[in-house]
Design a protein around this motif. Structure first.
Motif, mmCIF file in Angstrom:
data_model
loop_
_atom_site.group_PDB
_atom_site.id
_atom_site.type_symbol
_atom_site.label_atom_id
_atom_site.label_comp_id
_atom_site.label_asym_id
_atom_site.label_seq_id
_atom_site.Cartn_x
_atom_site.Cartn_y
_atom_site.Cartn_z
ATOM 1 N N MET A 158 0.829 -1.204 0.000
ATOM 2 C CA MET A 158 0.000 0.000 0.000
ATOM 3 C C MET A 158 0.866 1.258 0.000
ATOM 4 N N ILE A 159 1.919 1.247 0.811
ATOM 5 C CA ILE A 159 2.793 2.427 0.886
ATOM 6 C C ILE A 159 3.433 2.694 -0.465
ATOM 7 N N ALA A 160 3.892 1.634 -1.117
ATOM 8 C CA ALA A 160 4.523 1.810 -2.428
ATOM 9 C C ALA A 160 3.530 2.365 -3.440
ATOM 10 N N ALA A 161 2.269 1.896 -3.379
ATOM 11 C CA ALA A 161 1.252 2.396 -4.304
ATOM 12 C C ALA A 161 0.975 3.868 -4.049
ATOM 13 N N LEU A 162 0.911 4.268 -2.779
ATOM 14 C CA LEU A 162 0.678 5.680 -2.462
ATOM 15 C C LEU A 162 1.843 6.548 -2.949
ATOM 16 N N LEU A 163 3.052 6.068 -2.706
ATOM 17 C CA LEU A 163 4.216 6.844 -3.153
ATOM 18 C C LEU A 163 4.254 6.969 -4.669
ATOM 19 N N ALA A 164 3.808 5.924 -5.351
ATOM 20 C CA ALA A 164 3.782 5.980 -6.809
ATOM 21 C C ALA A 164 2.798 7.032 -7.292
ATOM 22 N N VAL A 165 1.657 7.126 -6.629
ATOM 23 C CA VAL A 165 0.683 8.160 -7.004
ATOM 24 C C VAL A 165 1.258 9.535 -6.755
ATOM 25 N N GLY A 166 1.895 9.692 -5.595
ATOM 26 C CA GLY A 166 2.445 11.005 -5.272
ATOM 27 C C GLY A 166 3.576 11.421 -6.177
ATOM 28 N N SER A 167 4.426 10.452 -6.560
ATOM 29 C CA SER A 167 5.580 10.794 -7.401
ATOM 30 C C SER A 167 5.180 11.185 -8.810
ATOM 31 N N ALA A 168 3.924 10.892 -9.204
ATOM 32 C CA ALA A 168 3.476 11.267 -10.542
ATOM 33 C C ALA A 168 3.339 12.768 -10.695
ATOM 34 N N GLY A 169 3.243 13.468 -9.565
ATOM 35 C CA GLY A 169 3.214 14.924 -9.608
ATOM 36 C C GLY A 169 1.865 15.547 -9.853
ATOM 37 N N ASP A 170 0.790 14.775 -9.888
ATOM 38 C CA ASP A 170 -0.558 15.308 -10.100
ATOM 39 C C ASP A 170 -1.209 15.535 -8.747
ATOM 40 N N LEU A 171 -1.451 16.799 -8.395
ATOM 41 C CA LEU A 171 -2.002 17.136 -7.091
ATOM 42 C C LEU A 171 -3.389 16.530 -6.902
ATOM 43 N N ASP A 172 -4.220 16.578 -7.931
ATOM 44 C CA ASP A 172 -5.574 16.030 -7.807
ATOM 45 C C ASP A 172 -5.538 14.530 -7.532
ATOM 46 N N ASP A 173 -4.654 13.817 -8.211
ATOM 47 C CA ASP A 173 -4.554 12.381 -7.977
ATOM 48 C C ASP A 173 -4.062 12.086 -6.564
ATOM 49 N N SER A 174 -3.124 12.900 -6.078
ATOM 50 C CA SER A 174 -2.612 12.701 -4.725
ATOM 51 C C SER A 174 -3.711 12.912 -3.695
ATOM 52 N N THR A 225 -8.273 7.996 3.808
ATOM 53 C CA THR A 225 -8.916 8.520 5.019
ATOM 54 C C THR A 225 -10.382 8.126 5.108
ATOM 55 N N GLY A 226 -10.919 7.550 4.034
ATOM 56 C CA GLY A 226 -12.287 7.045 4.114
ATOM 57 C C GLY A 226 -12.408 5.849 5.041
ATOM 58 N N ARG A 227 -11.270 5.278 5.408
ATOM 59 C CA ARG A 227 -11.247 4.156 6.366
ATOM 60 C C ARG A 227 -10.289 4.518 7.500
ATOM 61 N N PRO A 228 -10.753 5.317 8.469
ATOM 62 C CA PRO A 228 -9.852 5.809 9.526
ATOM 63 C C PRO A 228 -9.190 4.710 10.345
ATOM 64 N N ALA A 229 -9.887 3.588 10.564
ATOM 65 C CA ALA A 229 -9.257 2.507 11.330
ATOM 66 C C ALA A 229 -8.028 1.977 10.591
ATOM 67 N N LEU A 230 -8.131 1.884 9.261
ATOM 68 C CA LEU A 230 -6.982 1.471 8.457
ATOM 69 C C LEU A 230 -5.878 2.516 8.537
ATOM 70 N N LEU A 231 -6.267 3.765 8.604
ATOM 71 C CA LEU A 231 -5.286 4.849 8.701
ATOM 72 C C LEU A 231 -4.465 4.707 9.977
ATOM 73 N N LEU A 232 -5.110 4.371 11.100
ATOM 74 C CA LEU A 232 -4.387 4.195 12.353
ATOM 75 C C LEU A 232 -3.423 3.014 12.277
ATOM 76 N N ARG A 233 -3.852 1.941 11.625
ATOM 77 C CA ARG A 233 -2.960 0.789 11.480
ATOM 78 C C ARG A 233 -1.778 1.123 10.568
ATOM 79 N N LEU A 234 -2.043 1.889 9.516
ATOM 80 C CA LEU A 234 -0.959 2.292 8.623
ATOM 81 C C LEU A 234 0.050 3.164 9.357
ATOM 82 N N ASP A 235 -0.435 4.057 10.193
ATOM 83 C CA ASP A 235 0.442 4.930 10.977
ATOM 84 C C ASP A 235 1.369 4.094 11.859
ATOM 85 N N ALA A 236 0.802 3.097 12.529
ATOM 86 C CA ALA A 236 1.634 2.244 13.390
ATOM 87 C C ALA A 236 2.594 1.397 12.572
ATOM 88 N N PHE A 237 2.154 0.937 11.408
ATOM 89 C CA PHE A 237 3.007 0.091 10.571
ATOM 90 C C PHE A 237 4.218 0.868 10.062
#
Length: 478
Positions: free
Chosen positions: A1-17, A25-37
């Motif tokens: 998941m982290i690699a996929a997010l970084l790939a979106v961000g590295s594309a340079g499109d603000l709207d896509d990011s 953030t539509g799944r806040p519980a997942l967000l908390l787990r990602l933060d800890a991971f």
């Protein structure tokens, strides 16, 4: 998941990011787990932080979970000057950070941003704050969200959050602002919100306002709701306004709690609930709620009235009649036995539950025939339920037969039961209960072993061997 997010961000499109952040953030519980991971992941937590002056939103929020507290602090200060709504949940996370130098700037940034633009409190932000509120240092964001909601200008924010897809967010907003919402908005929520607890809270707030202002008609409107939690609140309000006559018509309500309230209203108005129920079940089309009401107020003398309902064409009436006969302990065993092959699955299930205490009185041939019914799993399940009420030998044989059933849930139940019963046949020094005796003849023992060996794909070889050992004195097998 982290690699996929970084790939979106590295594309340079603000709207896509930002869209990627909205999905996350539509799944806040997942967000908390990602933060800890991320904090525990050496690959990410040891990599250099991105240049925060040029970082895209994805790289920025991932850096907010970096293991290095100095990096998290720099990210928090950057978020204050880049207040995208999609980044607010990540800022909320940092308000509960264990490092004071990160936590305090995050709390200050959240307070400033919400003061300048309360609409930054998106549903994802609120849900994240509710989750972090469970943490040791996580109460700040929760309390800070109360400020814009309770402010004079908070109507737009509360109205926006009351349409959030997450019912937890809607409940939080309703609990906070119910006293300020318009009566018609509360009624609309009580009638149409998909969340049961939200409907109940909205109905309670609306009923409270109606009772205070002595408005009967809005309560009567809520009492017609198809949701029981709304009806009971409205009817309680009608009782408090001194209008029990408006509650009496609900004597036949599907909800047992509402029927109980209606019976109290009937007593206050001089109506005998038992007389009403006895007449109601003899109507051309009796309601299931009336049958339940007779079970709650009647006696064994009402058995013939309830038995007659077993011929009613409506399955729900037959189901409630069976429950009523069982609760009054006036079960006509021969008549209920016929319903074990009823056309309604619900009736078959209820009939088997009703006959369970009398299972040993039923013809064994009938139950074994039901266990092998080729078309209806409900009939096989009812037969199995009644056979397990017999002796240990019958119950084990039935479990072995059912473990090979074509219906997966019924087969799984048979497998579990057969395994448990076979293991219980083995004596162990730590068991205080005596080992059950099957009392099997040599022919019956041979049949059980044959059934178990046919189920070699369902039962383990160890379980089958336990059965061989338990039956060896009877079968004479070696």
């Amino acid at each position: 998941m982290i690699a996929a997010l970084l790939a979106v961000g590295s594309a340079g499109d603000l709207d896509d990011s930002l869209e990627a952040l909205r999905v996350l953030t539509g799944r806040p519980a997942l967000l908390l787990r990602l933060d800890a991971f991320i904090r525990r992941e050496p690959w990410y937590s040891t990599r250099p932080a991105p240049s925060l002056t040029e970082a895209d939103p994805v790289a920025l929020v991932l850096a907010a979970s970096h293991a290095d507290g100095r990096i998290r602090e720099r990210v928090v200060r950057r978020m204050l000057h880049q207040p995208h709504p999609e980044m607010m949940p990540f800022l909320v996370l940092r308000t509960s950070d264990w490092v004071r130098q990160v936590r305090e700037p995050a709390c200050a940034a959240l307070a400033v941003l919400l003061h300048e633009n309360p609409l930054l409190a998106t549903p994802a932000t609120v849900r994240t704050a509710l989750l972090t509120n469970r943490r040791q240092r996580g109460a700040f964001a929760h309390g800070q969200l109360l400020v814009p909601l309770l402010a004079e200008s908070g109507t737009a924010l509360s109205g926006r959050l009351l349409t959030a897809p997450d019912p937890v967010v809607r409940r939080f907003v309703l609990d906070t602002t119910a006293h300020r919402l318009r009566f018609r908005d509360l009624v609309a929520l009580a009638e149409s919100d998909p969340g049961r607890q939200v409907r109940a809270r909205a109905a309670e707030a609306a009923a409270r306002q109606a009772v205070w202002t002595d408005q009967v008609e809005p309560l009567r409107r809520l009492a017609r709701s198809r949701h029981a939690e709304v009806r009971i609140t409205a009817l309680t309000g009608l009782m408090r306004t001194g209008s029990p006559q408006n509650v009496v018509p609900y004597l036949d309500d599907p909800s047992a709690l509402i029927r109980a309230l209606a019976r109290e209203a009937a007593r206050r108005t001089g109506t005998d609930p038992l007389v009403h129920y006895r007449a109601a079940v003899q109507a051309a089309e009796p309601r299931a709620g009336a049958v339940g009401g007779l079970a709650e107020t009647g006696s064994r003398a009402d058995g013939p009235l309830l038995t007659a309902l077993l011929d009613n064409p409506a399955p729900q009436v037959r189901v409630h009649a069976l429950r009523a006969l069982r609760s009054l302990d006036v079960v006509p065993v021969p008549r209920v036995t016929v319903l074990l092959r009823d056309g309604s699955t619900a009736v078959v299930k209820e009939a088997s539950a009703t006959l369970a205490p009398n299972a040993t009185q039923l013809p064994a041939d009938l139950l074994w025939d039901m266990l092998t019914d080729p078309r209806r799993p409900a009939v096989r399940r009812a037969g199995y339920r009644l056979l397990t009420r017999h002796d240990h030998l019958t119950a084990l044989r039935a479990a072995l037969v059912v473990s090979g059933d074509t219906h997966p849930r019924l087969a799984a139940r048979g497998k579990t039961d057969a395994t448990t019963q076979i293991r219980n046949l083995v004596p162990h020094p730590w068991r205080t209960r005596p080992v059950p005796s099957l009392g099997a003849s040599p022919a019956q023992a041979a049949e059980l072993l044959a059934l178990a060996e046919q189920r070699c794909t369902e039962l383990t070889e160890g379980v089958i061997q336990l059965l061989r050992d338990a039956l060896r004195p009877v079968s004479g097998s070696r």
